[in-house]
Structures are given as C-alpha cells and as structure tokens.
Design a protein around this motif. Sequence first.
Motif, PDB file in Angstrom:
ATOM      1  N   ILE A   1      -3.110 -23.847   3.577  1.00 44.89           N
ATOM      2  CA  ILE A   1      -2.135 -24.373   2.624  1.00 44.89           C
ATOM      3  C   ILE A   1      -1.579 -25.696   3.154  1.00 44.89           C
ATOM      4  CG2 ILE A   1       0.016 -23.912   1.397  1.00 44.89           C
ATOM      5  CD1 ILE A   1      -2.273 -21.991   0.668  1.00 44.89           C
ATOM      6  N   SER A   2      -1.200 -25.696   4.415  1.00 41.25           N
ATOM      7  CA  SER A   2      -0.682 -26.917   5.041  1.00 41.25           C
ATOM      8  C   SER A   2      -1.741 -28.017   5.038  1.00 41.25           C
ATOM      9  CB  SER A   2      -0.232 -26.613   6.477  1.00 41.25           C
ATOM     10  OG  SER A   2       0.209 -27.784   7.132  1.00 41.25           O
ATOM     11  N   TYR A   3      -2.981 -27.662   5.339  1.00 39.53           N
ATOM     12  CA  TYR A   3      -4.042 -28.670   5.395  1.00 39.53           C
ATOM     13  C   TYR A   3      -4.296 -29.296   4.026  1.00 39.53           C
ATOM     14  CZ  TYR A   3      -5.133 -27.035  10.129  1.00 39.53           C
ATOM     15  OH  TYR A   3      -5.071 -26.707  11.458  1.00 39.53           O
ATOM     16  N   TRP A   4      -4.160 -28.522   2.956  1.00 35.61           N
ATOM     17  CA  TRP A   4      -4.331 -29.090   1.615  1.00 35.61           C
ATOM     18  C   TRP A   4      -3.241 -30.125   1.339  1.00 35.61           C
ATOM     19  CZ3 TRP A   4      -1.213 -28.722  -2.891  1.00 35.61           C
ATOM     20  CH2 TRP A   4      -1.802 -29.243  -4.043  1.00 35.61           C
ATOM     21  N   GLU A   5      -2.012 -29.830   1.743  1.00 37.31           N
ATOM     22  CA  GLU A   5      -0.928 -30.797   1.558  1.00 37.31           C
ATOM     23  C   GLU A   5      -1.174 -32.051   2.390  1.00 37.31           C
ATOM     24  OE1 GLU A   5       2.623 -27.584   0.562  1.00 37.31           O
ATOM     25  OE2 GLU A   5       2.216 -28.136   2.642  1.00 37.31           O
ATOM     26  N   VAL A   6      -1.713 -31.881   3.587  1.00 38.23           N
ATOM     27  CA  VAL A   6      -2.086 -33.039   4.402  1.00 38.23           C
ATOM     28  C   VAL A   6      -3.143 -33.864   3.683  1.00 38.23           C
ATOM     29  CG1 VAL A   6      -3.242 -33.755   6.534  1.00 38.23           C
ATOM     30  CG2 VAL A   6      -1.471 -31.990   6.609  1.00 38.23           C
ATOM     31  N   ASP A   7      -4.127 -33.196   3.092  1.00 39.43           N
ATOM     32  CA  ASP A   7      -5.197 -33.907   2.391  1.00 39.43           C
ATOM     33  C   ASP A   7      -4.667 -34.688   1.187  1.00 39.43           C
ATOM     34  OD1 ASP A   7      -7.162 -33.099   4.150  1.00 39.43           O
ATOM     35  OD2 ASP A   7      -7.822 -31.397   2.930  1.00 39.43           O
ATOM     36  N   GLN A   8      -3.641 -34.163   0.518  1.00 41.24           N
ATOM     37  CA  GLN A   8      -3.043 -34.891  -0.602  1.00 41.24           C
ATOM     38  C   GLN A   8      -2.478 -36.238  -0.125  1.00 41.24           C
ATOM     39  OE1 GLN A   8      -3.019 -33.802  -4.031  1.00 41.24           O
ATOM     40  NE2 GLN A   8      -4.544 -32.532  -2.996  1.00 41.24           N
ATOM     41  N   VAL A   9      -2.030 -36.276   1.114  1.00 38.19           N
ATOM     42  CA  VAL A   9      -1.507 -37.521   1.683  1.00 38.19           C
ATOM     43  C   VAL A   9      -2.645 -38.405   2.184  1.00 38.19           C
ATOM     44  CG1 VAL A   9      -0.021 -38.483   3.499  1.00 38.19           C
ATOM     45  CG2 VAL A   9       0.680 -36.409   2.273  1.00 38.19           C
ATOM     46  N   LYS A  10      -3.615 -37.805   2.860  1.00 39.25           N
ATOM     47  CA  LYS A  10      -4.774 -38.576   3.337  1.00 39.25           C
ATOM     48  C   LYS A  10      -5.496 -39.275   2.184  1.00 39.25           C
ATOM     49  CE  LYS A  10      -6.362 -36.185   7.535  1.00 39.25           C
ATOM     50  NZ  LYS A  10      -7.481 -35.367   8.072  1.00 39.25           N
TER      51      LYS A  10
ATOM     52  N   ILE B   1       4.879 -43.788  10.938  1.00 36.18           N
ATOM     53  CA  ILE B   1       5.638 -42.541  10.878  1.00 36.18           C
ATOM     54  C   ILE B   1       5.273 -41.709  12.095  1.00 36.18           C
ATOM     55  CG2 ILE B   1       6.044 -40.412   9.586  1.00 36.18           C
ATOM     56  CD1 ILE B   1       5.490 -41.974   7.033  1.00 36.18           C
ATOM     57  N   VAL B   2       6.274 -41.276  12.826  1.00 37.98           N
ATOM     58  CA  VAL B   2       6.056 -40.476  14.028  1.00 37.98           C
ATOM     59  C   VAL B   2       6.303 -39.016  13.669  1.00 37.98           C
ATOM     60  CG1 VAL B   2       6.612 -40.161  16.458  1.00 37.98           C
ATOM     61  CG2 VAL B   2       6.910 -42.416  15.389  1.00 37.98           C
ATOM     62  N   GLY B   3       5.216 -38.247  13.573  1.00 36.31           N
ATOM     63  CA  GLY B   3       5.311 -36.845  13.206  1.00 36.31           C
ATOM     64  C   GLY B   3       4.749 -36.590  11.819  1.00 36.31           C
ATOM     65  N   SER B   4       3.948 -35.523  11.691  1.00 39.66           N
ATOM     66  CA  SER B   4       3.310 -35.236  10.401  1.00 39.66           C
ATOM     67  C   SER B   4       3.738 -33.888   9.841  1.00 39.66           C
ATOM     68  CB  SER B   4       1.783 -35.257  10.562  1.00 39.66           C
ATOM     69  OG  SER B   4       1.345 -34.206  11.411  1.00 39.66           O
ATOM     70  N   GLY B   5       4.972 -33.486  10.151  1.00 39.24           N
ATOM     71  CA  GLY B   5       5.522 -32.285   9.546  1.00 39.24           C
ATOM     72  C   GLY B   5       5.990 -32.566   8.129  1.00 39.24           C
ATOM     73  N   PRO B   6       6.749 -31.658   7.526  1.00 35.49           N
ATOM     74  CA  PRO B   6       7.182 -31.830   6.131  1.00 35.49           C
ATOM     75  C   PRO B   6       7.887 -33.155   5.853  1.00 35.49           C
ATOM     76  CG  PRO B   6       7.624 -29.599   6.866  1.00 35.49           C
ATOM     77  CD  PRO B   6       7.155 -30.347   8.077  1.00 35.49           C
ATOM     78  N   ALA B   7       8.787 -33.582   6.746  1.00 41.14           N
ATOM     79  CA  ALA B   7       9.501 -34.836   6.520  1.00 41.14           C
ATOM     80  C   ALA B   7       8.562 -36.028   6.623  1.00 41.14           C
ATOM     81  CB  ALA B   7      10.653 -34.977   7.516  1.00 41.14           C
ATOM     82  N   GLY B   8       7.713 -36.048   7.652  1.00 38.39           N
ATOM     83  CA  GLY B   8       6.791 -37.159   7.842  1.00 38.39           C
ATOM     84  C   GLY B   8       5.779 -37.274   6.716  1.00 38.39           C
ATOM     85  N   LEU B   9       5.206 -36.145   6.304  1.00 35.97           N
ATOM     86  CA  LEU B   9       4.239 -36.161   5.200  1.00 35.97           C
ATOM     87  C   LEU B   9       4.882 -36.640   3.909  1.00 35.97           C
ATOM     88  CD1 LEU B   9       2.163 -32.871   5.657  1.00 35.97           C
ATOM     89  CD2 LEU B   9       1.419 -35.217   6.105  1.00 35.97           C
ATOM     90  N   SER B  10       6.114 -36.185   3.658  1.00 35.39           N
ATOM     91  CA  SER B  10       6.784 -36.575   2.421  1.00 35.39           C
ATOM     92  C   SER B  10       7.078 -38.065   2.400  1.00 35.39           C
ATOM     93  CB  SER B  10       8.074 -35.774   2.256  1.00 35.39           C
ATOM     94  OG  SER B  10       7.791 -34.398   2.116  1.00 35.39           O
ATOM     95  N   ALA B  11       7.548 -38.590   3.517  1.00 40.87           N
ATOM     96  CA  ALA B  11       7.799 -40.033   3.592  1.00 40.87           C
ATOM     97  C   ALA B  11       6.502 -40.813   3.408  1.00 40.87           C
ATOM     98  CB  ALA B  11       8.447 -40.377   4.935  1.00 40.87           C
ATOM     99  N   ALA B  12       5.436 -40.339   4.045  1.00 40.01           N
ATOM    100  CA  ALA B  12       4.140 -41.024   3.942  1.00 40.01           C
ATOM    101  C   ALA B  12       3.625 -41.023   2.511  1.00 40.01           C
ATOM    102  CB  ALA B  12       3.125 -40.354   4.866  1.00 40.01           C
TER     103      ALA B  12
END
Length: 452
Positions: free
Chosen positions: A182-191, A135-146
């Motif tokens: 807030i954004s970092y917590w959402e990133v952590d949910q994916v990590k 996935i190229v990009g870790s914004g809302p769309a990229g995180l959701s797909a991941a």
Amino acid sequence: MTSSLKDDLKRNFQEAERGLTPREALEESNRCLYCYDAPCIQACPTGIDIPTFIKKIASGNLKGSAKTIMTANPVGASCARVCPTEELCEGACVLNHSTKPIPIGDLQRYSTDWAIQNKQALFKAGKKNGKTVAIVGSGPAGLSAARELALLGYSVTIFEAEKNPGGLNTYGIVSFRLPQHISYWEVDQVKNLDVEIRTNSRVGVDISANQLIKDYDAVVLAIGMSDVPKLGIEGEDLAEVYDAIDFVKATKTEDITDKFVGKKLMVIGAGNTAIDAATCSVRLGAEEAGIIYRRTQAEMTAYDFEYEFAKQEGVRFHWLTNPSRIVADEKGQVTGIECVKMELSEAGEDGRRRPVPIAGSEFILPADGVIRAIGQSRYVGLLEQFNIEHDGGVVTLTGDSYKTSNEKVFACGDVIFGKGQGEAMVVSAAQQGKMTAYEIDGVLMSKTEDIA
C-alpha cells in the motif's frame, strides 16, 4: 523452524481486517446523505470531499472516487487503514445521532484498493517552472510535499536514508494493519510525477546540509523521529531488550522468526508503537504479551481502536506500573522486570497528572524479553547541521508558517510535533506536507515576480 510453523507465523502478518465487498460498498455508499457543508469534511485534517468520493462509489466511478481521495490526501490509501476515523470523519457523521455512521474509512479503502489493484496512475506532473526543491525524508509528510510541488511544476528530489521509501508507512506500522505494498503504491504515485527519490542517501553523511541549501531553491525537512530512548534502568543493555521501532521494522524487512514462540514479552509504554510491538509479539507466537504503563488507560496516547485491537489479541495491560530494573539469570538472560506500583498526583505543567511511586510496592513480572516503546528521540545533530532553531529536536517555526529560522528551509511532520506544535497522526503529516508545498510555492513565485 518447521515449514508449517513458518507458514503459520507468516499468515499472522497478513492484513487483519478484510475490505468491503462490492455489495457492502454499494449499500454503505447509498446510506450517505451527501450533506451540504458536510461535517465529515470539516473533521478530516486533509479536507477530503467525503460525500463526493462516496457518491462516486455509488455511481460506479471508482477511479474518480480514488482520485478525489488522493487529491486531498497523497497517502489516502494508508490513512484508510490507520486513521482514527471514529475520532475524525466518522465521529462527525450526522448519522451517529440516529443509527450508525457511514464507514468512511472502509469506503476510502475500497476505492483506493481498486486503484491499487488496477494499477492506476492518478496524476500528471505540472509544467516545469525551473525551480528545485530538496525534501529530506519520504514518509507521509515528505511524500505529500513532493506530490504537491511536482503538480505545481517543481523539480523535486527526495533524500531517503532507508533502502526503500515510504518512511513510517513502509517500516513503522505493522503489516497486518498496513501492508507494505500500500505504501509503495503511494510512493509510485509520486514517482510518476518525475520526482527523484534517492534511497540509501543520508543527509549529513552522504550529502551535507549546506550542499542542499546551496543547490536547491528550497529544502523541506520531513525527517520524522529517531529511535526509542533508553529507559535509564539497570539491565536494559541485555540482548533480550529491544527498541520497539526496530522490533516492528524487523517484521517488515526480515524473515519472520520463531524465537519468540512460547515466550513472555513485556512492552514498556502505551502509545501506538507500544500497541504495535505487543500485537506483533502475539503474532510471533509469544505465550504472553503485556504492556507496562505508569499511568492509567485514561492517559494512554494510543488510539482507542488500537487499544481495542490489542485487547482482542490477548495483550495484558499493567496500569500504574513503572519498571525499575530488568532482571536476568546467571547467564545474563532476561527473566523478569522489577516494577513499582504508582499513583497519580496533581497535574504537571503539561496538564497530565503525575505518577508517583507507592513505597514498598515493588514486585517482579516474569518476562523473557522487554521492548522499549517510550516515545522516540530526535535528529538533533542533523537539525544543527542545518543551523536552524529547535527546542530539543522539535523544529521552531516562524509564526503561522512552516518556515524555519533559515528562510530556505521548511519543516513538517513529526519533526515539528511536540512542545505544543502539531499532531502526531499520519493524516496530519500529510496535510502539513501539502501546506508546506503551497507556502514554498508562494514564497518562490513571489520572488520570481519581484525579479521580473
């Protein structure tokens, strides 16, 4: 900068709106009618089961409430703060016809804030299926797909050009509306789902497009948009002329500066980024912050709640005004913007009435700095490295699909927004990311079955 002034300016960038108290959350959740076939669900682009998450607040099950939200929307904590809820879920609430709607966004924030404060990990990775996705990009769309792909058992690698992941939510939305944690917590949910995020990794520079296509079973382009284009007017290369994206980003990544205290800053454009730049200017101590827009309030693209917030912050709006030249003194420092008054003529091909200049209406607005916020350019060069079809940087999709002209490459988020495609909202990008994941799963799993 004195320590007192520095502290004051820093406080200006703390979250502007307070969350609900436990009592308020309980009272509001008990007002919900828990409608059968609830219209609020239909109005949510990600289809959050809103009555269910609200009922769980009322029963004290905050983890269950947060999980209901985040299952449907992988960036649900951010969306609780930045979604135009009055146009979406709250706008559809049946109580609008009798009293006031349920504050769905505030209740969504209440649940997800609880999960953040209590360091909840809400999901577990699915059993690995042997397939890989880049996935190229870790914004809302990229995180959701991941997130969705990881739940389905895919090995996912995100390539992010910036120092930190999160894309728009991390860098592009002002801190007093969306704090970075807030954004970092959402990133952590994916990590936490064994997703690898490679930051400082620019596709097309550090790794080639061809390499991704070769090494992975599928590639998702969730690259968003680039910097603000030039205005094409005299004086815009002066030092006091700023890119709105960079201007907002600096308030989230650098020490807060006092160089704008007492200054007059003018923002050109009237979208959400323009509003962010103007309200940032106020909170950085500007004596005056104004927005210059060549159309009227009716045509501005900023959300209504953003517009109301800007007015409350003291931002001035100069409607039907178009900049023609940035004026500087003999030292090359900005002193103003020469503008011309406009009037609206017949609608153009896009359905919007076209602004035309009024002869002899030139005037100068005093300004110490100018911020460009007239939309964003596209990563055309990167799309061409992937050798996929696009229209001026807007990816061309295949039918009712997120597949590009290359069968291994999919696209979602802002990179498909424009030219009649998509909607430029965080919540829409999240939904597109989810749907892209499901489409990839359908394609790759069907191929596996064919081989078997």
